[in-house]
Write a protein that holds these residues in place. Sequence first.
Motif, short mmCIF file in Angstrom:
data_model
loop_
_atom_site.label_atom_id
_atom_site.label_comp_id
_atom_site.label_asym_id
_atom_site.label_seq_id
_atom_site.Cartn_x
_atom_site.Cartn_y
_atom_site.Cartn_z
N GLU A 111 0.82 -1.20 0.00
CA GLU A 111 0.00 0.00 0.00
C GLU A 111 0.86 1.25 0.00
O GLU A 111 0.56 2.24 -0.69
CB GLU A 111 -0.92 -0.01 1.23
N HIS A 131 2.39 1.79 -3.45
CA HIS A 131 1.36 2.32 -4.34
C HIS A 131 1.15 3.81 -4.10
O HIS A 131 0.96 4.59 -5.04
CB HIS A 131 0.05 1.56 -4.11
N ARG A 143 6.79 0.76 -8.60
CA ARG A 143 5.34 0.64 -8.80
C ARG A 143 4.95 -0.82 -8.65
O ARG A 143 5.78 -1.73 -8.86
CB ARG A 143 4.93 1.16 -10.17
N LEU A 144 3.71 -1.05 -8.28
CA LEU A 144 3.24 -2.41 -8.10
C LEU A 144 3.13 -3.12 -9.44
O LEU A 144 2.71 -2.53 -10.44
CB LEU A 144 1.88 -2.42 -7.41
N SER A 145 3.50 -4.38 -9.44
CA SER A 145 3.27 -5.21 -10.62
C SER A 145 1.78 -5.56 -10.66
O SER A 145 1.05 -5.33 -9.70
CB SER A 145 4.10 -6.49 -10.53
N PRO A 146 1.29 -6.12 -11.77
CA PRO A 146 -0.13 -6.51 -11.81
C PRO A 146 -0.52 -7.44 -10.67
O PRO A 146 -1.60 -7.29 -10.09
CB PRO A 146 -0.24 -7.22 -13.17
N GLU A 173 -0.73 -5.40 -7.43
CA GLU A 173 -1.98 -4.64 -7.39
C GLU A 173 -3.14 -5.54 -6.98
O GLU A 173 -3.97 -5.15 -6.16
CB GLU A 173 -2.26 -4.01 -8.75
N LYS A 174 -3.19 -6.75 -7.54
CA LYS A 174 -4.30 -7.65 -7.21
C LYS A 174 -4.28 -8.03 -5.73
O LYS A 174 -5.33 -8.10 -5.08
CB LYS A 174 -4.22 -8.93 -8.06
N LEU A 210 -2.99 -6.24 -3.25
CA LEU A 210 -3.36 -5.06 -2.46
C LEU A 210 -4.86 -4.83 -2.50
O LEU A 210 -5.50 -4.61 -1.46
CB LEU A 210 -2.63 -3.83 -2.98
N TRP A 211 -5.47 -4.87 -3.69
CA TRP A 211 -6.90 -4.61 -3.79
C TRP A 211 -7.72 -5.71 -3.12
O TRP A 211 -8.78 -5.44 -2.56
CB TRP A 211 -7.32 -4.46 -5.26
N ALA A 250 -9.83 -1.66 -8.05
CA ALA A 250 -9.19 -2.91 -8.48
C ALA A 250 -9.37 -3.17 -9.97
O ALA A 250 -8.85 -4.15 -10.50
CB ALA A 250 -9.74 -4.08 -7.68
#
Length: 350
Positions: free
Chosen positions: A29, A32, A76-79, A82-83, A85-86, A272
């Motif tokens: 987080e 991000h 930055r977050l990778s895909p 991101e998944k 984190l969301w 997300a």
Amino acid sequence: MKRIMITPAWSFSDEAGNQIAPALFLLLEAVHRHGKLTRAAEDVGISYRHAWNLLKRWGEFFGIALVELERGRGARLSPLGEKLLWAEQRVNARLGPQLESLGSELNLAIEQQLKGMQPVLRLHASHGFAVELLPKHLRGLRLDLQYCSPREALAALNRGACDLAGFHLPRGEVGKAVSRNYRDLLKRRSHRAIGFISRRQGLMVALGNPRGISGVKALADRTVRFINRQEASGTRALFDSLLAEADISASHIHGYETEEYTHSAVAAYVAAGMADAGFGVEAAAQRFGLDFVPLAMEDYLFICHQRSLAEPNLIAILALLRDTLFQKAVEGLPGYSPHRCGVIMHVDAL
């Protein structure tokens, strides 16, 4: 004062029993939010080396990097990052209010056992960011806060299960339509309304509004994915009234039947990338870094029995609502205002 706090937690394990550390979600987080691993590590309270090792370990666990680091461009977050984190944020957003209500019950029961009966204000209310502020500012009075739908709250008041019932009414013609959902539960002779706050409701969309969504009519495009609130919620009643006003059939909205149970959960769903738009309050949109298309103003109100206004617990909550520091806290919420906060009204004025 010792208090129970119930927070959701989940684990991701492999055959060897390795599990994701909770600190990983805090780090993701922070990455991000800041876009730099050094700032993220500092924010979480760990060293850069520890942050790097944490990301390396769990990148190896999944076989895919969770954060992409580029010289001169930060992090930055990778895909997959991101998944993860969301997913964690959706769990917190969806379960948070229910766990908060359960924690309120347990804390009240434990305190009464340890200290004997203490003054208690029983509040059943629709969930909202301003309502969340009440336990943090109320002093000298225990708050038994239970989140439920507006109709459930008013029904609880009528059967004596709570002292205050919280619900919200939109302004204008849409508000007149929504108010019909509650008129059978409001008693003009014995009930009184207490002003609380006003707030903006609208569409939460991705940053930059890439789909160019400007109102509910844009949702009728079947390529636009929508995330809805649950049927019993006041926010759902408002959204349905806006659709009726625009002469839009729910069957034309892709995702109308998909529901979440809080404003934050809707915002997390959109953030997300699982939906292009959701309906809720501006504060939730800002919390998740989304853009917001305002569509309606509504007033959040409390209902009580007139005879209760002279009781110490109601006097205490009225004093809090009229307090300058509390009203400033409300003003700090995006889209919120302490409109008529603490003002007693006849229900006919609603």
